[in-house]
Design a protein around this motif. Structure first.
Motif, PDB file in Angstrom:
ATOM      1  N   ALA A  69      63.396   1.865 -10.825  1.00  0.00           N
ATOM      2  CA  ALA A  69      62.520   2.239 -11.940  1.00  0.00           C
ATOM      3  C   ALA A  69      63.240   3.144 -12.931  1.00  0.00           C
ATOM      4  O   ALA A  69      63.126   2.974 -14.152  1.00  0.00           O
ATOM      5  N   ALA A  70      63.987   4.124 -12.414  1.00  0.00           N
ATOM      6  CA  ALA A  70      64.703   5.031 -13.312  1.00  0.00           C
ATOM      7  C   ALA A  70      65.823   4.297 -14.046  1.00  0.00           C
ATOM      8  O   ALA A  70      66.105   4.595 -15.214  1.00  0.00           O
ATOM      9  N   ALA A  71      66.468   3.344 -13.362  1.00  0.00           N
ATOM     10  CA  ALA A  71      67.493   2.546 -14.034  1.00  0.00           C
ATOM     11  C   ALA A  71      66.882   1.719 -15.162  1.00  0.00           C
ATOM     12  O   ALA A  71      67.450   1.620 -16.258  1.00  0.00           O
ATOM     13  N   ALA A  72      65.718   1.128 -14.895  1.00  0.00           N
ATOM     14  CA  ALA A  72      65.031   0.366 -15.946  1.00  0.00           C
ATOM     15  C   ALA A  72      64.620   1.283 -17.094  1.00  0.00           C
ATOM     16  O   ALA A  72      64.736   0.909 -18.274  1.00  0.00           O
ATOM     17  N   TYR A  73      64.173   2.490 -16.760  1.00  0.00           N
ATOM     18  CA  TYR A  73      63.774   3.443 -17.798  1.00  0.00           C
ATOM     19  C   TYR A  73      64.974   3.874 -18.641  1.00  0.00           C
ATOM     20  O   TYR A  73      64.834   4.129 -19.848  1.00  0.00           O
ATOM     21  N   SER A  74      66.157   3.946 -18.017  1.00  0.00           N
ATOM     22  CA  SER A  74      67.358   4.351 -18.749  1.00  0.00           C
ATOM     23  C   SER A  74      67.766   3.328 -19.804  1.00  0.00           C
ATOM     24  O   SER A  74      68.564   3.644 -20.702  1.00  0.00           O
ATOM     25  N   LEU A  75      67.238   2.112 -19.715  1.00  0.00           N
ATOM     26  CA  LEU A  75      67.555   1.097 -20.720  1.00  0.00           C
ATOM     27  C   LEU A  75      67.069   1.512 -22.113  1.00  0.00           C
ATOM     28  O   LEU A  75      67.589   1.017 -23.122  1.00  0.00           O
ATOM     29  N   LYS A 179      79.513   1.609 -21.438  1.00  0.00           N
ATOM     30  CA  LYS A 179      78.457   2.573 -21.750  1.00  0.00           C
ATOM     31  C   LYS A 179      77.147   2.172 -21.064  1.00  0.00           C
ATOM     32  O   LYS A 179      76.440   3.015 -20.508  1.00  0.00           O
ATOM     33  N   TYR A 180      76.827   0.887 -21.099  1.00  0.00           N
ATOM     34  CA  TYR A 180      75.631   0.406 -20.413  1.00  0.00           C
ATOM     35  C   TYR A 180      75.734   0.697 -18.913  1.00  0.00           C
ATOM     36  O   TYR A 180      74.764   1.142 -18.286  1.00  0.00           O
ATOM     37  N   GLY A 181      76.905   0.422 -18.336  1.00  0.00           N
ATOM     38  CA  GLY A 181      77.080   0.657 -16.909  1.00  0.00           C
ATOM     39  C   GLY A 181      76.896   2.117 -16.546  1.00  0.00           C
ATOM     40  O   GLY A 181      76.244   2.448 -15.537  1.00  0.00           O
ATOM     41  N   ALA A 182      77.452   3.020 -17.364  1.00  0.00           N
ATOM     42  CA  ALA A 182      77.324   4.452 -17.086  1.00  0.00           C
ATOM     43  C   ALA A 182      75.874   4.906 -17.199  1.00  0.00           C
ATOM     44  O   ALA A 182      75.381   5.682 -16.370  1.00  0.00           O
ATOM     45  N   ILE A 183      75.164   4.429 -18.210  1.00  0.00           N
ATOM     46  CA  ILE A 183      73.768   4.836 -18.403  1.00  0.00           C
ATOM     47  C   ILE A 183      72.887   4.298 -17.279  1.00  0.00           C
ATOM     48  O   ILE A 183      72.027   5.015 -16.749  1.00  0.00           O
ATOM     49  N   LEU A 184      73.088   3.040 -16.902  1.00  0.00           N
ATOM     50  CA  LEU A 184      72.297   2.474 -15.803  1.00  0.00           C
ATOM     51  C   LEU A 184      72.581   3.197 -14.491  1.00  0.00           C
ATOM     52  O   LEU A 184      71.665   3.460 -13.702  1.00  0.00           O
ATOM     53  N   LEU A 185      73.840   3.526 -14.240  1.00  0.00           N
ATOM     54  CA  LEU A 185      74.178   4.253 -13.018  1.00  0.00           C
ATOM     55  C   LEU A 185      73.580   5.651 -13.042  1.00  0.00           C
ATOM     56  O   LEU A 185      73.141   6.157 -11.996  1.00  0.00           O
ATOM     57  N   SER A 186      73.536   6.265 -14.213  1.00  0.00           N
ATOM     58  CA  SER A 186      72.887   7.577 -14.300  1.00  0.00           C
ATOM     59  C   SER A 186      71.400   7.451 -13.997  1.00  0.00           C
ATOM     60  O   SER A 186      70.796   8.347 -13.389  1.00  0.00           O
ATOM     61  N   GLY A 187      70.789   6.330 -14.416  1.00  0.00           N
ATOM     62  CA  GLY A 187      69.392   6.103 -14.087  1.00  0.00           C
ATOM     63  C   GLY A 187      69.169   5.979 -12.589  1.00  0.00           C
ATOM     64  O   GLY A 187      68.216   6.544 -12.035  1.00  0.00           O
ATOM     65  N   VAL A 188      70.055   5.260 -11.916  1.00  0.00           N
ATOM     66  CA  VAL A 188      69.963   5.134 -10.460  1.00  0.00           C
ATOM     67  C   VAL A 188      70.060   6.501  -9.790  1.00  0.00           C
ATOM     68  O   VAL A 188      69.262   6.850  -8.899  1.00  0.00           O
ATOM     69  N   LEU A 189      71.033   7.307 -10.205  1.00  0.00           N
ATOM     70  CA  LEU A 189      71.221   8.629  -9.602  1.00  0.00           C
ATOM     71  C   LEU A 189      70.029   9.548  -9.893  1.00  0.00           C
ATOM     72  O   LEU A 189      69.608  10.319  -9.023  1.00  0.00           O
ATOM     73  N   CYS A 190      69.475   9.454 -11.097  1.00  0.00           N
ATOM     74  CA  CYS A 190      68.290  10.266 -11.413  1.00  0.00           C
ATOM     75  C   CYS A 190      67.077   9.796 -10.607  1.00  0.00           C
ATOM     76  O   CYS A 190      66.236  10.609 -10.213  1.00  0.00           O
ATOM     77  N   GLY A 191      66.979   8.486 -10.372  1.00  0.00           N
ATOM     78  CA  GLY A 191      65.905   7.986  -9.523  1.00  0.00           C
ATOM     79  C   GLY A 191      66.016   8.524  -8.108  1.00  0.00           C
ATOM     80  O   GLY A 191      65.015   8.919  -7.494  1.00  0.00           O
ATOM     81  N   LEU A 192      67.241   8.568  -7.576  1.00  0.00           N
ATOM     82  CA  LEU A 192      67.454   9.159  -6.251  1.00  0.00           C
ATOM     83  C   LEU A 192      67.123  10.645  -6.261  1.00  0.00           C
ATOM     84  O   LEU A 192      66.571  11.172  -5.286  1.00  0.00           O
ATOM     85  N   ALA A 193      67.462  11.310  -7.358  1.00  0.00           N
ATOM     86  CA  ALA A 193      67.125  12.736  -7.477  1.00  0.00           C
ATOM     87  C   ALA A 193      65.612  12.931  -7.450  1.00  0.00           C
ATOM     88  O   ALA A 193      65.103  13.850  -6.792  1.00  0.00           O
ATOM     89  N   GLY A 194      64.889  12.074  -8.164  1.00  0.00           N
ATOM     90  CA  GLY A 194      63.434  12.169  -8.153  1.00  0.00           C
ATOM     91  C   GLY A 194      62.849  11.887  -6.782  1.00  0.00           C
ATOM     92  O   GLY A 194      61.890  12.551  -6.354  1.00  0.00           O
TER      93      GLY A 194
END
Length: 289
Positions: A69-75, A179-194
Motif C-alpha cells: 500500500a505504501a509503495a502504491a501511495y509513493s507513486l 528514480k522510480y525504483g528508489a521512490i517505490l523502494l522507499s514506499g516499501v520501507l515506509c510501509g514496513l515502518a508503519g
C-alpha cells in the motif's frame, strides 16, 4: 537506575520505524529526489497493516499489505515529480496531509470508530528476544544498503543518477527508471515502518499515530548525509531521545514535556549540524582574500 537494559530495549523499539523510513528517504536522496512524504507513507502503512491484520488474523499479511500500500501511495511522488516534473517538496507535503485525512476517513468508514481502533483480537507481530523481526530486518537493511551503494553496480548507477543525471543518461542509464525504483523502494520501507509502529510497538491504530516520526526520518537523512550508517546513528539518537522521554514521564515529568523530547533533540541536532557546516565553509570575502 535511569540507564538500564529496559531503556535500551525501548530505544531500539523506537528506533525501528524511524530507521526504516529514513533508509527509504536516503535512497531517494541518492537518486536526486528529496522525499519529505515519508510521514504520509508511514501512516498509510500503519492503517493498512492494522486493517489487514484484523480482517485476516495474520500480522504478517498486514506487514505485506502495508509495504504494498505504501509503495502504491509513493507513486504519487514518482509520477508527479519524475514523470510530470512537479515540485517534490510540494508533493511530499500534500501526500502527508492527504494521508492524515484519508486514514481518518477510512477509520470511520471501515471500523465505525473515531480516534482510535483497538481490538483484543488484533494480531500483533511476534517478539524474538524482546524485539520484532522487523527490527532485525532494519539492521540488515542498513548493511545491505551500505554495500549496494558503495560496491554494487545498481547502487553506483543510482548515485550517478542523483549526482549527474544527464551524464548517466549518456552512458545508457535511465534516470527515470532508477528514480522510480528508489521512490517505490522507499514506499516499501515506509510501509514496513508503519507496520512496525502499529503492530510491533503497539497493537492498534489511532489517527495521525506517526506523530511526526516521518519528519524525524527526513532529519535523520539530512544528518546522516544519506549514508546508511550515518542514518542509523542519527535515527538511534532520536530513538534514545524518545525512550528517555517515556522514562522521564514515568518519573513524574509532565507528558507534554516528555513527548517533546525527540523533537527538541531534532532541532538541536539540526542547529549544531548547520552551525558546523557553516564554520567549515569559507566565506566569499575570506576566499577572495
Amino acid at each position: 537506575m535511569f540507564f538500564d537494559s529496559d531503556l535500551l530495549m525501548s530505544a531500539l523499539r523506537a528506533l525501528t520505524p524511524i530507521l526504516l523510513a529514513a533508509l527509504g528517504g536516503a535512497l531517494c536522496e541518492r537518486a536526486g529526489v528529496f522525499n519529505i512524504g515519508l510521514e504520509g507513507m508511514m501512516l498509510m502503512g500503519c492503517f493498512t497493516s492494522v486493517t489487514t491484520s484484523w480482517f485476516t488474523g495474520s500480522a504478517w499479511l498486514g506487514v505485506l499489505a502495508a509495504a504494498l500500500a505504501a509503495a502504491a501511495y509513493s507513486l504519487i511522488l514518482a509520477v508527479g515529480a519524475v514523470t510530470l516534473g512537479g515540485d517534490a517538496v510540494v508533493l511530499g507535503v500534500a501526500m502527508n496531509l492527504l494521508a492524515v485525512g484519508l486514514t481518518g476517513f477510512l477509520l470511520r468508514t471501515v471500523f465505525g470508530v473515531q480516534g482510535t481502533f483497538d481490538d483484543p483480537s488484533l494480531a500483533g507481530l511476534p517478539l524474538v528476544g524482546g524485539l520484532t523481526p522487523l527490527t532485525y530486518l532494519s539492521w540488515a537493511a542498513v548493511a545491505v544498503a551500505a554495500v549496494m551503494l558503495s560496491r554494487h553496480v545498481w547502487g553506483l548507477r543510482l548515485r550517478g543518477v542523483g549526482e549527474a543525471p544527464d551524464a548517466a543518461a549518456t552512458l545508457g542509464v535511465s534516470p527515470v527508471r532508477y528514480k522510480y525504483g528508489a521512490i517505490l523502494l522507499s514506499g516499501v520501507l515506509c510501509g514496513l515502518a508503519g507496520a512496525q509502529l502499529a503492530l510491533g510497538n503497539v497493537t492498534l491504530f489511532t489517527e495521525n499515530m506517526t506523530a511526526g516520526r516521518g519528519w524525524i526520518a527526513v532529519v535523520a537523512v539530512m544528518l546522516g548525509r544519506a549514508a546508511p550508517v550515518g542514518v542509523l546513528l542519527a535515527a538511534l539518537l532520536f530513538g534514545i531521545a524518545e525512550a528517555a522521554g517515556f522514562r522521564l514521564q514515568g518519573l513524574g515529568l509532565p507528558q507534554q514535556a516528555t513527548d517533546a523530547a525527540p523533537y527538541v533533540v531534532t532541532l538541536g541536532a539540526l542547529f549544531l549540524t548547520t552551525a558546523r557546516r557553516r564554520r567549515r565553509t569559507p566565506s566569499p570575502s575570506g576566499a577572495a582574500s
